[in-house]
Design an enzyme around this catalytic site. Structure first.
Site, PDB file in Angstrom:
ATOM      1  CB  VAL A   1     -12.442  -0.276   8.374  1.00  0.00           C
ATOM      2  CG1 VAL A   1     -11.451  -0.598   9.322  1.00  0.00           C
ATOM      3  CG2 VAL A   1     -11.746   0.405   7.252  1.00  0.00           C
TER       4      VAL A   1
ATOM      5  CG  HIS B   1      -8.169  -4.650  12.017  1.00  0.00           C
ATOM      6  ND1 HIS B   1      -7.355  -5.254  10.890  1.00  0.00           N
ATOM      7  CD2 HIS B   1      -7.823  -5.408  13.456  1.00  0.00           C
ATOM      8  CE1 HIS B   1      -6.641  -6.033  11.560  1.00  0.00           C
ATOM      9  NE2 HIS B   1      -6.852  -6.212  12.860  1.00  0.00           N
TER      10      HIS B   1
ATOM     11  CB  CYS C   1     -16.641  13.054  24.929  1.00  0.00           C
ATOM     12  SG  CYS C   1     -17.735  13.311  23.371  1.00  0.00           S
TER      13      CYS C   1
ATOM     14  N   GLY D   1      -7.848 -13.450   1.560  1.00  0.00           N
ATOM     15  CA  GLY D   1      -7.220 -11.974   1.293  1.00  0.00           C
ATOM     16  C   GLY D   1      -6.664 -11.555   2.395  1.00  0.00           C
TER      17      GLY D   1
ATOM     18  CG  ASN E   1      -3.477 -14.286  -0.673  1.00  0.00           C
ATOM     19  OD1 ASN E   1      -3.270 -13.853  -1.506  1.00  0.00           O
ATOM     20  ND2 ASN E   1      -3.541 -13.657   0.788  1.00  0.00           N
ATOM     21  N   PRO E   2      -4.341 -15.300  -3.862  1.00  0.00           N
ATOM     22  CG  PRO E   2      -4.324 -13.261  -5.093  1.00  0.00           C
ATOM     23  CD  PRO E   2      -4.884 -13.942  -3.991  1.00  0.00           C
TER      24      PRO E   2
HETATM   25  N1  APR Z   1      -8.576 -12.039  -3.422  1.00  0.00           N
HETATM   26  C1  APR Z   1      -7.909 -12.585  -2.643  1.00  0.00           C
HETATM   27  N2  APR Z   1      -6.671 -12.050  -2.039  1.00  0.00           N
HETATM   28  C2  APR Z   1      -6.013 -11.099  -2.390  1.00  0.00           C
HETATM   29  C3  APR Z   1      -6.856 -10.465  -3.788  1.00  0.00           C
HETATM   30  C4  APR Z   1      -7.890 -11.141  -4.184  1.00  0.00           C
HETATM   31  N3  APR Z   1      -8.450 -10.331  -5.204  1.00  0.00           N
HETATM   32  N4  APR Z   1      -5.939  -9.406  -4.016  1.00  0.00           N
HETATM   33  C5  APR Z   1      -4.750  -9.514  -3.231  1.00  0.00           C
HETATM   34  N5  APR Z   1      -5.100 -10.406  -2.237  1.00  0.00           N
HETATM   35  C6  APR Z   1      -4.161 -10.738  -0.874  1.00  0.00           C
HETATM   36  C7  APR Z   1      -2.826 -10.154  -1.000  1.00  0.00           C
HETATM   37  O1  APR Z   1      -2.176 -11.249  -1.664  1.00  0.00           O
HETATM   38  C8  APR Z   1      -2.457  -9.867   0.524  1.00  0.00           C
HETATM   39  O2  APR Z   1      -1.946 -11.443   0.728  1.00  0.00           O
HETATM   40  O3  APR Z   1      -4.634 -10.073   0.132  1.00  0.00           O
HETATM   41  C9  APR Z   1      -3.841  -9.792   0.950  1.00  0.00           C
HETATM   42  C10 APR Z   1      -3.852  -8.279   1.435  1.00  0.00           C
HETATM   43  O4  APR Z   1      -3.054  -7.954   2.399  1.00  0.00           O
HETATM   44  P1  APR Z   1      -2.762  -6.623   3.425  1.00  0.00           P
HETATM   45  O5  APR Z   1      -3.120  -5.478   2.344  1.00  0.00           O
HETATM   46  O6  APR Z   1      -1.737  -6.836   4.160  1.00  0.00           O
HETATM   47  O7  APR Z   1      -4.155  -6.720   3.994  1.00  0.00           O
HETATM   48  P2  APR Z   1      -4.779  -7.435   5.404  1.00  0.00           P
HETATM   49  O8  APR Z   1      -3.974  -8.656   5.551  1.00  0.00           O
HETATM   50  O9  APR Z   1      -6.214  -7.303   5.550  1.00  0.00           O
HETATM   51  O10 APR Z   1      -4.309  -6.068   6.697  1.00  0.00           O
HETATM   52  C11 APR Z   1      -4.326  -6.395   7.690  1.00  0.00           C
HETATM   53  O11 APR Z   1      -3.580  -4.271   8.274  1.00  0.00           O
HETATM   54  O12 APR Z   1      -2.918  -2.179   7.643  1.00  0.00           O
HETATM   55  C12 APR Z   1      -3.826  -2.909   8.617  1.00  0.00           C
HETATM   56  O13 APR Z   1      -5.648  -2.363   9.670  1.00  0.00           O
HETATM   57  C13 APR Z   1      -5.005  -2.742   8.458  1.00  0.00           C
HETATM   58  O14 APR Z   1      -6.879  -4.457   8.456  1.00  0.00           O
HETATM   59  C14 APR Z   1      -5.520  -4.197   8.111  1.00  0.00           C
HETATM   60  C15 APR Z   1      -4.553  -5.184   8.562  1.00  0.00           C
END
Ligand code: APR
Length: 267
Positions: A117, A133, A144, A207, A233-234
């Site tokens: 967001v 999202h 409204c 991520g 993703n790490p």
């Molecule tokens: N680079 C890449 N990935 C990363 C990094 C980085 N520097 N740091 C963390 N991550 C990864 C984590 O390992 C994890 O798998 O990013 C991911 C973050 O996961 P969430 O926090 O669950 O985020 P997201 O998947 O976007 O959440 C989805 O959940 O809470 C709701 O609406 C909110 O849009 C969000 C949705």
């Protein structure tokens, strides 16, 4: 809750896995699906993950649901005011900038669909196909629905409670333009992301923990249609076993390395 902005991490390029480089080099249409991890190296907290996340400190049903808003709008608004202030104080990272450079470099169409967001993709120079999202800055009346164009009061320091702004049309409370749990997705956003996945040559999933649906269904659907899917993703996620290639790296290290490799050896 802190507002301190960590330094962007422009580090020397890391090794790009050959299969990822070749798939990206051959692609003419790339769709990038991003989640909170995309903005982590800018200082925006993620929601989940091995290093913890917002949902370990805060209750999502209290702060990110219609029920929570109905029960206590001042508590919910204060939290989003904090997030608005935080994102404003931060900068896109090298990963955001690399995607913009790739998209603006010509020869390949790069489309971004995000769960985030924040506006860091846009501030890095990218066009975002869909904020599935919602958008932290697209404020609207909670009754409204009228857009709220005025500048909301954002406290310099985070506060526990803050009365939401009032709608200029009907006088009711204004809410953030984000999708709350159980809420409706912005019209057409998911379909736009889905279409972009189905006609892509390559889908990069950057991520995201891959647990929030329907967004988390996109990589599987794309792969089911013969599209190559790469996870950046790490950490291991619910998506890892269902993609073609996993690249255990961060967004701000992997994406610049990939784009530099493509620029050094274009198709
Ligand atoms: N680079 C890449 N990935 C990363 C990094 C980085 N520097 N740091 C963390 N991550 C990864 C984590 O390992 C994890 O798998 O990013 C991911 C973050 O996961 P969430 O926090 O669950 O985020 P997201 O998947 O976007 O959440 C989805 O959940 O809470 C709701 O609406 C909110 O849009 C969000 C949705």
């Amino acid at each position: 809750m802190t507002n301190s902005a960590p330094q962007p991490t422009d580090v020397s390029p890391i090794e790009v896995p050959t299969a990822v480089r070749e798939a990206a080099r051959a692609a003419r249409r790339v769709t990038v699906l991003t989640g909170a991890g995309m903005s982590a190296e800018s200082g925006v907290p993620t929601f989940r993950g091995a290093k913890g996340g917002l949902w370990e400190e805060f209750d999502p049903m209290t702060l990110a649901s219609q029920r929570g808003w109905d029960a206590d709008p001042d508590l919910v608004w204060a939290w989003y005011a904090w997030r608005i202030g935080l994102v404003r104080a931060l900068e896109p990272n090298a990963g955001h900038r690399a995607l913009a450079r790739w998209a603006n470099g010509g020869g390949v169409e790069v489309r971004i669909a995000t769960q985030n967001v924040d506006d860091l993709h846009e501030r890095a120079g990218s066009e975002v196909l869909a904020h599935v999202h919602g958008d932290l800055f697209a404020l609207r009346c909670s009754v409204c629905g009228a857009p709220f164009e005025d500048e909301p009061e954002i406290p310099a320091e985070p506060v526990q409670r803050l009365e939401p702004p009032l709608c200029g049309e009907c006088g009711e409370y204004v809410r953030p333009g984000v999708v709350w749990f159980g809420g409706m997705l912005p019209e057409g956003a998911f379909d736009a992301a889905l279409d972009a996945c189905l006609d892509a040559d390559l889908v990069l999933v950057v991520g995201t923990s891959g647990i929030v649906y329907p967004f988390a269904s996109l990589p599987d659907i794309a792969r089911g249609h013969g599209v190559t899917v790469v996870e950046i993703n790490p950490e291991d996620t619910d998506l890892s076993s269902g993609v073609d290639h996993v690249w255990r790296a961060t967004a701000a290290t992997a994406l610049p390395a990939l784009v530099e490799a493509l620029e050094a050896d274009p198709a």
